[in-house]
Design a protein around this motif. Structure first.
Motif, PDB file in Angstrom:
ATOM      1  N   GLY A 186      -2.936  15.166 -34.329  1.00  0.00           N
ATOM      2  CA  GLY A 186      -3.658  14.623 -33.182  1.00  0.00           C
ATOM      3  C   GLY A 186      -2.806  14.396 -31.945  1.00  0.00           C
ATOM      4  N   LEU A 187      -1.535  14.803 -31.982  1.00  0.00           N
ATOM      5  CA  LEU A 187      -0.689  14.623 -30.799  1.00  0.00           C
ATOM      6  C   LEU A 187      -0.980  15.704 -29.760  1.00  0.00           C
ATOM      7  CD1 LEU A 187       0.913  13.089 -33.114  1.00  0.00           C
ATOM      8  CD2 LEU A 187       2.958  13.545 -31.739  1.00  0.00           C
ATOM      9  N   ASN A 188      -0.715  15.371 -28.485  1.00  0.00           N
ATOM     10  CA  ASN A 188      -0.676  16.390 -27.436  1.00  0.00           C
ATOM     11  C   ASN A 188       0.659  17.101 -27.558  1.00  0.00           C
ATOM     12  OD1 ASN A 188      -3.123  15.911 -26.085  1.00  0.00           O
ATOM     13  ND2 ASN A 188      -2.221  14.106 -25.086  1.00  0.00           N
ATOM     14  N   VAL A 189       0.626  18.404 -27.787  1.00  0.00           N
ATOM     15  CA  VAL A 189       1.893  19.067 -28.097  1.00  0.00           C
ATOM     16  C   VAL A 189       2.208  20.210 -27.148  1.00  0.00           C
ATOM     17  CG1 VAL A 189       1.864  18.464 -30.538  1.00  0.00           C
ATOM     18  CG2 VAL A 189       0.769  20.582 -29.770  1.00  0.00           C
ATOM     19  N   THR A 190       3.499  20.386 -26.916  1.00  0.00           N
ATOM     20  CA  THR A 190       4.012  21.484 -26.105  1.00  0.00           C
ATOM     21  C   THR A 190       5.065  22.221 -26.913  1.00  0.00           C
ATOM     22  OG1 THR A 190       3.686  20.226 -24.076  1.00  0.00           O
ATOM     23  CG2 THR A 190       5.234  22.075 -23.962  1.00  0.00           C
ATOM     24  N   LEU A 191       4.970  23.546 -26.900  1.00  0.00           N
ATOM     25  CA  LEU A 191       5.999  24.384 -27.523  1.00  0.00           C
ATOM     26  C   LEU A 191       6.786  25.018 -26.392  1.00  0.00           C
ATOM     27  CD1 LEU A 191       7.166  25.790 -30.093  1.00  0.00           C
ATOM     28  CD2 LEU A 191       5.459  27.588 -29.724  1.00  0.00           C
ATOM     29  N   SER A 192       8.095  24.763 -26.359  1.00  0.00           N
ATOM     30  CA  SER A 192       8.908  25.301 -25.266  1.00  0.00           C
ATOM     31  C   SER A 192       9.913  26.298 -25.814  1.00  0.00           C
ATOM     32  CB  SER A 192       9.602  24.124 -24.565  1.00  0.00           C
ATOM     33  OG  SER A 192      10.991  24.289 -24.511  1.00  0.00           O
ATOM     34  N   THR A 235       0.619  33.717 -29.473  1.00  0.00           N
ATOM     35  CA  THR A 235       0.611  32.732 -28.387  1.00  0.00           C
ATOM     36  C   THR A 235      -0.820  32.426 -27.963  1.00  0.00           C
ATOM     37  OG1 THR A 235       2.741  33.542 -27.605  1.00  0.00           O
ATOM     38  CG2 THR A 235       1.448  32.253 -26.048  1.00  0.00           C
ATOM     39  N   GLY A 236      -1.638  33.477 -27.874  1.00  0.00           N
ATOM     40  CA  GLY A 236      -3.056  33.285 -27.518  1.00  0.00           C
ATOM     41  C   GLY A 236      -3.757  32.362 -28.500  1.00  0.00           C
ATOM     42  N   TYR A 237      -3.445  32.564 -29.784  1.00  0.00           N
ATOM     43  CA  TYR A 237      -4.055  31.714 -30.813  1.00  0.00           C
ATOM     44  C   TYR A 237      -3.580  30.267 -30.673  1.00  0.00           C
ATOM     45  CZ  TYR A 237      -4.991  29.631 -35.365  1.00  0.00           C
ATOM     46  OH  TYR A 237      -5.388  28.785 -36.369  1.00  0.00           O
ATOM     47  N   LEU A 238      -2.275  30.070 -30.448  1.00  0.00           N
ATOM     48  CA  LEU A 238      -1.745  28.703 -30.311  1.00  0.00           C
ATOM     49  C   LEU A 238      -2.395  28.003 -29.117  1.00  0.00           C
ATOM     50  CD1 LEU A 238       2.083  29.276 -31.008  1.00  0.00           C
ATOM     51  CD2 LEU A 238       0.330  28.442 -32.595  1.00  0.00           C
ATOM     52  N   LYS A 239      -2.557  28.746 -28.004  1.00  0.00           N
ATOM     53  CA  LYS A 239      -3.190  28.143 -26.822  1.00  0.00           C
ATOM     54  C   LYS A 239      -4.635  27.770 -27.112  1.00  0.00           C
ATOM     55  CE  LYS A 239      -0.300  30.198 -23.213  1.00  0.00           C
ATOM     56  NZ  LYS A 239      -0.183  31.269 -22.195  1.00  0.00           N
ATOM     57  N   MET A 240      -5.331  28.649 -27.830  1.00  0.00           N
ATOM     58  CA  MET A 240      -6.722  28.385 -28.194  1.00  0.00           C
ATOM     59  C   MET A 240      -6.811  27.113 -29.040  1.00  0.00           C
ATOM     60  SD  MET A 240      -9.119  31.165 -30.093  1.00  0.00           S
ATOM     61  CE  MET A 240      -8.694  30.530 -31.730  1.00  0.00           C
ATOM     62  N   GLU A 241      -5.753  26.847 -29.780  1.00  0.00           N
ATOM     63  CA  GLU A 241      -5.707  25.644 -30.618  1.00  0.00           C
ATOM     64  C   GLU A 241      -5.141  24.442 -29.866  1.00  0.00           C
ATOM     65  OE1 GLU A 241      -6.686  25.002 -33.733  1.00  0.00           O
ATOM     66  OE2 GLU A 241      -7.428  26.997 -34.284  1.00  0.00           O
ATOM     67  N   ASN A 242      -5.156  24.551 -28.536  1.00  0.00           N
ATOM     68  CA  ASN A 242      -4.732  23.436 -27.672  1.00  0.00           C
ATOM     69  C   ASN A 242      -3.250  23.101 -27.781  1.00  0.00           C
ATOM     70  OD1 ASN A 242      -7.227  22.896 -26.408  1.00  0.00           O
ATOM     71  ND2 ASN A 242      -7.934  21.984 -28.342  1.00  0.00           N
ATOM     72  N   VAL A 249       1.982  26.066 -24.335  1.00  0.00           N
ATOM     73  CA  VAL A 249       3.150  26.914 -24.587  1.00  0.00           C
ATOM     74  C   VAL A 249       3.881  27.189 -23.271  1.00  0.00           C
ATOM     75  CG1 VAL A 249       3.961  29.109 -25.543  1.00  0.00           C
ATOM     76  CG2 VAL A 249       1.929  28.016 -26.524  1.00  0.00           C
ATOM     77  N   MET A 250       5.165  26.830 -23.212  1.00  0.00           N
ATOM     78  CA  MET A 250       6.009  27.047 -22.024  1.00  0.00           C
ATOM     79  C   MET A 250       7.049  28.103 -22.380  1.00  0.00           C
ATOM     80  SD  MET A 250       5.706  24.328 -19.555  1.00  0.00           S
ATOM     81  CE  MET A 250       7.384  24.302 -18.915  1.00  0.00           C
ATOM     82  N   LEU A 251       6.947  29.282 -21.770  1.00  0.00           N
ATOM     83  CA  LEU A 251       7.891  30.360 -22.095  1.00  0.00           C
ATOM     84  C   LEU A 251       8.886  30.579 -20.962  1.00  0.00           C
ATOM     85  CD1 LEU A 251       5.398  32.934 -23.642  1.00  0.00           C
ATOM     86  CD2 LEU A 251       6.926  31.355 -24.847  1.00  0.00           C
ATOM     87  N   GLY A 252      10.087  30.996 -21.309  1.00  0.00           N
ATOM     88  CA  GLY A 252      11.087  31.369 -20.302  1.00  0.00           C
ATOM     89  C   GLY A 252      11.671  30.206 -19.525  1.00  0.00           C
ATOM     90  N   GLU A 253      11.384  28.995 -20.004  1.00  0.00           N
ATOM     91  CA  GLU A 253      11.903  27.811 -19.296  1.00  0.00           C
ATOM     92  C   GLU A 253      12.595  26.894 -20.293  1.00  0.00           C
ATOM     93  OE1 GLU A 253      12.212  27.175 -16.302  1.00  0.00           O
ATOM     94  OE2 GLU A 253      10.852  28.623 -15.355  1.00  0.00           O
TER      95      GLU A 253
END
Lengths: 444, 444
Positions: free
Chosen positions: B168-174, B194-201, B204-208
């Protein structure tokens, strides 16, 4: 180039499509006595059970679809004569009789269901399952039936009996041999499957052939067995195998082997410009290096690739077969490839076997299911067969084993191969590796 | 024979067990700084997500269990010195310091998580995931957290971020690189995931890369990125890979390669009677025939079999690796084996690639799911890599491809191999065959 193909099953239609891909100009005519082409006969039990909603869903292409790529499909047409010296084919349909020329003739005549010699086999309510039309009749008849007997416990028999059970009928599976699936499974593995069928309220009668069927008003009502017992049966399905249809091949002068048409690795028969594939030809068994019969749609599809290349002047050899198969009844998936240990023994190969019970996932992961694996090796450790039963992930493991056997791997070699692992999808040491490690110990 | 094993992970414990199987009399001592041995680190994300109910479930054996087969396991014990000329090992634990002799020394020291150099990395709420104790801490901290950032989008990173999302956390994958799973997937396949992970809320932060972490009262609160943006983070997981732990190997005088300890195919180091395996050694890449690092538990387990045979005087060679992997996040299973096309290019192999979208079942069968397959060949058609994403039946197809690559098969050869078929479990032409047929066309 005029190509005439007799038969509209997997072998015939795949050959037509594959030739078209390789040769834009070939004149291709398919002649079939059936009403439908390009459907999946393997799917008939799943339509019966209701898993697939309609028989129309399993028809992949219509004759009109083939017309679009310039393939003529003549349905409801019976080939009555072949003259391989004049290179003509004669067929009959509603429009009458017609004789046409061919440059290349493909016999994809398949097989006919074997009807066991028994009293009452002509009663109404006794069915064979050859095609969609048969499927529709069985579906219709089942609606007013309470009980059914399926005789013949090969793949089709098991899938059909399970489908009828799912429709709510009281069902009996009867097999003359002392075990089910005798062609693909050894008796210890077959027993696991039999146990599951019984648990699902399927009555299984082994080692007792049906001796006669008895009817009322021309409709089947009872089946009698060799031991004198009798079972109510509002319908009876004969799933007792098919016999290759060889009439046209004989008319054309093709050499016939022990069971079926002889072809070489290019799918050529002994008669020039006459080719054959599918259920009406003999294949070579990879392990026995002797002829066999492969009644698999996948074999026909693969043969069609070679045949199309041969006809269009390209190189291709069809490899010997291992008869890799898989099926799913209810929750249970089961598959096999290569020789059973009993078939190995019959062919003077002393089998070294091991059977292990592993899990489909890491043991601490929810819903890990038991997986039974049997490995059969020859006396040098070379893998010659594998049988697997589990609720999931059987089919692809059979494929891995098929590749291992095709490559001639020993159990020692396979136990050193990498397998991918993650707790939700496998054990850290894959069930296949556990199995080959166990059988390897028998060689120390 | 006195065997001392340093490290209680997959490599160390499997070596102990395998030696015991081959030699009833060996004196075996395992020394580990950890509290637990014989657990499955790959399962930690699934305990975090709640799929597996407790960390205790993933501990397969305790030190007492090993005691029963006469293997001494010293937990919470740090090896401080190795003397390979005197053949002694010195360790420290709550009871003080002790030096013991060895006849055979096994270094299974694994790797240490890499801590990226950034401000704020010492704040409370910043975690690495090395072992069960770390897992328990993360589980505890997550209970009072609303947001989390996971940095590093390898397998562990993705599995952890998904687990925290499920809590239930708000999550970011960097991820510093422009794609996720850069080691195993090409960018086109990674994009599907990546599309699937985004769809699952999952954000995703790439290249940073993360440039700094900011806290309040010593606890992490914010993560800053290279582009100046900032994200709330009550917890941060560093999943930025591991570096082999080489200190003891250097002390023992073992030759070190570009990344890790050098061992031969018998798992011997350059120092007599000193052996090594797992995350602290270099393996040979089957395709590149050059050294690589394989951070897979399955590699360590397989190496332990060879190592145990070597130590007990039996023959065995460890084969080069392909790094076959599989994972499951949410509904999606993804796997890969061999080289990615970008890694092939970096190594001066011109890849011939094809990507197909097939189905996991016959197209008319309910719940047939799309399956994306990418095949990578070299310029002669030899298969050198494969990547698959689907909701089911990925793992075993990776295994089939691993075997195909191990056997040096070309795409042409694999397209002729038998595959088992039934409508509920596959397509009549298997997705793998479709894929190799498509890539084969590029060679015409």
């Amino acid at each position: 180039m005029k190509v005439v193909i007799v038969g509209g099953g997997a072998g015939g239609m795949s050959t037509a499509s594959n030739i078209r891909r390789l040769d834009k100009d070939a004149e291709i005519t398919v002649i079939t006595r059936d009403e439908n082409v390009a459907y999946s006969p393997c799917a008939i039990p799943y339509v019966l059970s209701g898993k697939i909603s309609s028989f129309d869903d399993i028809i992949m292409k219509t004759p009109e679809d083939y017309k679009e790529v310039n393939i003529d499909v003549l349905i409801k047409s019976e080939v009555t004569a072949v003259d391989s010296s004049k290179k003509t084919v004669t067929y009959e349909n509603a429009d009458g009789e017609k004789t046409i020329d061919y440059d290349k003739l493909v016999l994809a005549t398949g097989g006919n269901p074997f009807v066991p010699p028994m009293e009452g086999v002509d009663l109404e309510g006794v069915f064979q399952i050859r095609n969609i039309e048969d499927g529709r009749k069985v579906q219709q008849w089942a609606k007013t039936s309470k009980s059914a007997v399926v005789t013949g416990a090969g793949l089709i028999g098991i899938e059909i009996v399970f489908a009828l059970k799912e429709l709510g009928l009281n069902v009996t599976l009867s097999e003359m041999m002392p075990q089910i699936v005798p062609r693909s499974l050894d008796s210890d593995m077959a027993d696991i499957l039999t146990g599951y069928l019984k648990m699902e309220n399927i009555h299984v009668m082994l080692g007792e052939p049906i001796t006669k069927l008895e009817g009322e008003d021309g409709k089947v009502k009872k089946a009698y067995f060799g031991d004198g017992s009798c079972i109510d049966a509002d319908m009876v399905i004969l799933a007792t195998g098919v016999r290759p249809e060889l009439e046209l091949a004989k008319m054309a002068g093709c050499d016939i082997g022990r069971w079926a048409i002889l072809v070489n690795e290019k799918m050529e028969t002994s008669v020039e410009d006459v080719y054959a594939l599918g259920d009406c030809v003999e294949s070579q068994d990879l392990i026995l290096q002797a002829n066999t019969i492969s009644h698999l749609g996948t074999t026909a599809v693969r043969e069609s690739k070679t045949l199309a290349r041969t006809i269009t002047g390209k190189k291709s050899n069809f490899n010997p077969v291992l008869n890799a198969m898989v099926s799913k009844v209810g929750k249970l998936e089961f598959g096999a490839v290569g020789l059973t240990s009993s078939f190995a023994q019959q062919n003077n190969i002393k089998p070294i076997v091991e059977k292990v019970e592993a899990l489909t996932r890491a043991r601490y992961y929810p819903n890990a299911k038991p997986m039974d694996i049997k490995i059969i090796c020859d006396c040098n450790g070379r893998i010659i067969g594998c049988q697997i039963i589990a609720e999931e992930r059987v089919a692809e493991r059979i494929d891995t084993m098929t590749l291992a056997i095709t490559q001639g791997l020993s159990c020692f070699e396979l136990s050193n191969v990498e397998f991918a692992y993650a707790p939700p999808v496998s054990m850290v040491t894959d069930p296949l590796v556990l199995a080959v490690e166990e059988v390897s110990k028998k060689f120390n």
